[in-house]
Design a protein around this motif. Structure first.
Motif, short mmCIF file in Angstrom:
data_model
loop_
_atom_site.label_atom_id
_atom_site.label_comp_id
_atom_site.label_asym_id
_atom_site.label_seq_id
_atom_site.Cartn_x
_atom_site.Cartn_y
_atom_site.Cartn_z
N ILE A 259 0.85 -1.18 0.00
CA ILE A 259 0.00 0.00 0.00
C ILE A 259 0.89 1.24 0.00
O ILE A 259 1.85 1.32 0.76
CB ILE A 259 -0.91 0.02 1.26
N HIS A 260 0.57 2.19 -0.88
CA HIS A 260 1.39 3.41 -0.99
C HIS A 260 0.46 4.58 -1.32
O HIS A 260 -0.55 4.39 -2.01
CB HIS A 260 2.44 3.22 -2.09
N PRO A 261 0.78 5.78 -0.82
CA PRO A 261 -0.16 6.89 -1.04
C PRO A 261 -0.14 7.48 -2.44
O PRO A 261 -1.03 8.26 -2.79
CB PRO A 261 0.30 7.94 -0.01
N GLU A 262 0.85 7.14 -3.26
CA GLU A 262 0.90 7.73 -4.60
C GLU A 262 1.29 6.69 -5.64
O GLU A 262 1.86 5.64 -5.32
CB GLU A 262 1.89 8.89 -4.63
N ILE A 271 8.09 -2.13 -11.88
CA ILE A 271 6.92 -1.86 -11.04
C ILE A 271 5.69 -1.66 -11.92
O ILE A 271 5.72 -0.88 -12.87
CB ILE A 271 7.13 -0.61 -10.17
N THR A 272 4.62 -2.40 -11.60
CA THR A 272 3.32 -2.14 -12.23
C THR A 272 2.53 -1.29 -11.25
O THR A 272 2.30 -1.69 -10.11
CB THR A 272 2.58 -3.46 -12.52
N SER A 273 2.12 -0.11 -11.69
CA SER A 273 1.49 0.85 -10.80
C SER A 273 -0.03 0.70 -10.83
O SER A 273 -0.71 1.26 -11.67
CB SER A 273 1.89 2.27 -11.22
N LEU A 274 -0.55 -0.11 -9.91
CA LEU A 274 -1.99 -0.34 -9.82
C LEU A 274 -2.61 0.56 -8.76
O LEU A 274 -1.91 1.10 -7.90
CB LEU A 274 -2.27 -1.80 -9.47
N ALA A 275 -3.93 0.71 -8.82
CA ALA A 275 -4.68 1.39 -7.77
C ALA A 275 -5.32 0.33 -6.90
O ALA A 275 -5.61 -0.77 -7.36
CB ALA A 275 -5.74 2.29 -8.40
N ASP A 276 -5.54 0.65 -5.61
CA ASP A 276 -6.22 -0.32 -4.75
C ASP A 276 -7.72 0.00 -4.70
O ASP A 276 -8.22 0.83 -5.47
CB ASP A 276 -5.57 -0.37 -3.36
#
Length: 484
Positions: A259-262, A271-276
């Motif tokens: 989990i990351h804020p940005e 890195i695959t940048s997904l949204a939660d």
């Protein structure tokens, strides 16, 4: 608040859990496998008629399972592309899973936009065979008539939500599902229709991306349907992940997410940048070699199962008497070494024993995953505790080595249907937000997963020495592999 349900439509089955909306306690559950032969798959394993998902759903919900339920959330397999015509009918079966037919299409798309970095900047990920954007390219090249008839794009959970609501004019999705398509950016929160056109050859209608606590709609019977999401995001919600939490998933291949804020834009594409499913972000790094490393080691040693390999490894000591395995048996994605092979280093007379080889396989697998964790840590992702998922997480050799090699507290949750539980938690959130009893910005505080907690303790220094031994061999064998 009453009771809610979560539905997880995985590649092989549908699982439904009915939960207390306030505490998350599972009250009852249903299960049904998908039909063995999809009604209209043409016999191809990567093609599935979506009606099969509905048949399975109906069976899983039988016997009055949903009686009294006020809201339902839908989680479903990611990367399933459902192309519809202007009337809302499927133009061909859904394309699911890691479709090898689309590998050439992925390479085409990467080149067409100007390389891996261009894709990472555009949508936070580089096209792979499984992704919907790549499947669109395959469709345009291989089935041009079906591509021309395609007017609407949906994913599995979008399509199921739409069906449950009676196929309304409004079609919706969520940030989590949208972020895996290859044509929506978690960083900007918007679609890239130009990338759909690049892949398919023309524009189409895309579902509206609604907020994490928003409802997709209400059925005529008054059942609230929440936004829905992909299985990965639903499992994170079901586990109750928050800031400082990471997940290491042990399948044949491995994945690490946190989990990351940005949103993280990664030029290397690791890195695959997904949204939660809560409004935060879910950067993911994958390795190609996790449990397949253990299975290969067991076969080489003539052992019947991984339990036997674990028992043997426990007879060795940390560091495997100097034996180091780089587990790149299928090539590797993290680091990006697609054409390499595995390496066994440190062979000495005293290290050439089955138990040391077994231990080196476990340590090599875990060090490879620690490399993936370090990719996230190197980008400022906080990792205070690590949830370890998959059947192999129960093996004593994994549990003995993981905390000290990862350098963090390791949590091994009891097996449960976390994706379905996460979908139910989303349903409770949407219901509470609508009723005014829950903050639309924060999901309900459900009881966390029952779990075993493992601390590095006094083994931390030993584990970090083993890790350093691994890194030294990796750097000697593949110098600069992690430099962008």
């Amino acid at each position: 608040m009453g009771i809610v349900a979560g539905l997880d439509s995985s590649p092989d089955f549908t699982r439904i859990v009915v939960c207390d909306a306030e505490t998350g306690a599972v009250l009852r559950q249903g299960y049904a496998p998908h039909p063995v032969e999809s009604p209209d798959s043409g016999g191809r394993p990567s093609d599935v008629d979506p009606q099969a998902w509905l048949l399975s759903l109906g069976e899983a919900a039988g016997g009055g399972l949903l009686e009294g339920v006020q809201a339902i959330g839908v989680s479903s397999q990611q990367n399933a592309l459902v192309p519809l015509d202007a009337q809302g009918n499927t133009v061909r079966p859904a394309m699911v899973g890691g479709d090898k037919r689309a590998q050439v299409a992925a390479a085409d798309l990467i080149e067409a936009l100007g390389g891996r970095e261009a894709w990472a900047q555009a949508v936070g990920c580089v096209p792979q065979a499984a992704q919907p954007v790549t499947k669109l390219r395959w469709l345009a090249k291989t089935e041009p008539e079906a591509a021309l008839r395609t007017a609407v794009l949906m994913q599995a959970h979008d399509w199921l939500v739409w069906q449950l609501l009676g196929r309304p004019v409004r079609r919706t999705t969520d940030r989590g599902g949208a972020s895996g398509t290859g044509y929506w950016s978690a960083a900007t929160g918007g679609y890239r229709p130009d990338l759909v056109e690049l892949a398919l050859g023309h524009q189409v209608m895309l579902p509206e991306v609604i907020g994490p606590s928003d409802a997709a709609g209400t059925t005529p019977e008054g059942l609230l349907i929440s936004a829905g999401t992909g299985e990965t995001m639903a499992a994170a919600l079901g586990l109750g992940l928050g800031m400082g939490d990471a997940v290491v998933s042990l399948g044949a291949s491995g994945s690490v997410m946190a989990i990351h804020p940005e949103a993280l834009v990664d030029q290397s594409g690791m890195i695959t940048s997904l949204a939660d499913a809560t409004g935060m972000h879910l950067p993911v790094v994958t390795t190609l070699n996790a449990v397949r490393t253990l299975r290969g080691a067991a076969e080489l040693l003539g052992l019947p199962d991984l339990e036997g390999l674990s028992d043997l490894a426990m007879k060795s000591t940390p560091g495997s008497h100097g034996l180091v395995m780089l587990p790149y048996l299928e090539g590797e994605r993290t680091p990006n070494l697609p054409h390499t092979a595995g390496t066994l280093a440190g062979l000495r007379r005293e290290s050439m024993k089955p138990e040391h080889f077994a231990r080196a396989a476990f340590e090599g697998m875990l060090c490879g995953l620690a490399d993936a964790l370090d990719v996230l840590r190197g980008r400022g992702v906080e990792v205070r505790r690590i949830f370890l998922l998959g059947a192999a997480a129960e093996l004593p050799a994994v549990q003995a080595a993981a905390p000290s090699l990862f350098g963090a507290q390791v949590v091994v949750p009891q097996p449960a249907d976390y994706a379905a539980i996460g979908a139910a938690r989303q349903a409770a959130w949407a219901l509470g937000a609508k009723q005014g009893t829950l903050d639309p910005r924060n999901p309900p505080a459900w009881q966390g997963a029952a779990a075993q907690v493992l601390e590095p303790g006094d083994q931390l220094a030993v584990g970090q020495a083993v890790r350093q031994q691994y890194v030294s061999v990796r750097e000697q064998t593949h110098p600069g592999a992690f430099r962008a």
